[in-house]
Design a protein around this motif. Structure first.
Motif, mmCIF file in Angstrom:
data_model
loop_
_atom_site.group_PDB
_atom_site.id
_atom_site.type_symbol
_atom_site.label_atom_id
_atom_site.label_comp_id
_atom_site.label_asym_id
_atom_site.label_seq_id
_atom_site.Cartn_x
_atom_site.Cartn_y
_atom_site.Cartn_z
ATOM 1 N N PRO A 17 0.812 -1.238 0.000
ATOM 2 C CA PRO A 17 0.000 0.000 0.000
ATOM 3 C C PRO A 17 0.837 1.276 0.000
ATOM 4 N N ILE A 18 1.971 1.263 0.669
ATOM 5 C CA ILE A 18 2.825 2.452 0.708
ATOM 6 C C ILE A 18 3.324 2.779 -0.693
ATOM 7 N N ILE A 19 3.833 1.765 -1.374
ATOM 8 C CA ILE A 19 4.378 1.981 -2.721
ATOM 9 C C ILE A 19 3.268 2.344 -3.697
ATOM 10 N N VAL A 20 2.141 1.643 -3.596
ATOM 11 C CA VAL A 20 1.066 1.868 -4.562
ATOM 12 C C VAL A 20 0.427 3.242 -4.386
ATOM 13 N N HIS A 21 0.368 3.738 -3.163
ATOM 14 C CA HIS A 21 -0.183 5.084 -2.973
ATOM 15 C C HIS A 21 0.749 6.143 -3.566
ATOM 16 N N ALA A 63 5.410 -1.930 -6.757
ATOM 17 C CA ALA A 63 4.098 -2.115 -6.133
ATOM 18 C C ALA A 63 3.521 -3.481 -6.484
ATOM 19 N N VAL A 64 3.628 -3.873 -7.746
ATOM 20 C CA VAL A 64 3.100 -5.171 -8.175
ATOM 21 C C VAL A 64 3.890 -6.314 -7.541
ATOM 22 N N ILE A 65 5.206 -6.200 -7.509
ATOM 23 C CA ILE A 65 6.033 -7.261 -6.920
ATOM 24 C C ILE A 65 5.708 -7.442 -5.438
ATOM 25 N N GLY A 138 -8.644 -2.660 -4.121
ATOM 26 C CA GLY A 138 -7.682 -2.684 -3.015
ATOM 27 C C GLY A 138 -8.350 -2.385 -1.679
ATOM 28 N N SER A 139 -9.322 -1.484 -1.694
ATOM 29 C CA SER A 139 -10.071 -1.178 -0.468
ATOM 30 C C SER A 139 -10.863 -2.391 -0.002
#
Length: 162
Positions: A17-21, A63-65, A138-139
């Motif tokens: 979540p950190i990377i994807v945000h 993020a995907v990895i 994701g939510s």
């Protein structure tokens, strides 16, 4: 190999979540800059957009990895599996679409850095809609199904969520 904590992770908290945000913020800001540059006819906004897209295109793979790694450790129960599957498929699709859109943006930038096509903006709008769908999925995975939350991990390990 490595020990897992009470969230079923080898590190203190989820990193996906950190990377994807970070990626979401960069793509949304790039879109905002492109629209602003197009509508105000101030092409310096296009340069800001370009570099945000480049960084987001690199970061989305991290993020995907991490998403794949954390999903593999999530112990998803049957009710959560469809949302997790769709989130995974959409995440891989978004990574390909984002890189493709960034490449297209790069070609447009080389051809004429002071102009942006309406067709590109339309494609970027579609990408924004798919990102909104991904945020929803994701939510669901996090807030509705609670994967990697301590109570859900404990219930799954105890066999209560089969």
């Amino acid at each position: 190999m490595f020990s897992l904590n009470n969230q079923n992770l080898p590190y203190p908290d989820t990193l996906h979540p950190i990377i994807v945000h970070f990626v979401i913020a960069m793509v949304f800001f790039a879109y905002f800059c492109d629209l602003t540059g197009y509508l105000t006819r101030r092409p310096h906004w296009f340069e800001v957009s370009w570099w945000n897209l480049v960084v987001a295109s690199i970061a989305i793979f991290f993020a995907v990895i991490f998403g794949e790694f954390e999903a593999a450790l999530a112990l998803p129960y049957p009710a959560a599996q469809p949302a997790l599957d769709w989130h995974t498929v959409n995440g891989w699709s978004l990574s390909a679409l984002l890189v493709g859109l960034t490449a297209w943006r790069g070609v447009l930038r080389v051809r004429n850095p002071l102009k942006l096509s309406v067709l590109y903006l339309g494609a970027a709008t579609v990408l924004m809609c798919l990102i909104c769908l991904q945020i929803y999925l994701g939510s669901l995975v996090d807030w509705v199904f609670g994967l990697h939350s301590v109570p859900v991990v404990e219930a799954t390990k105890a066999g209560k969520l089969q």
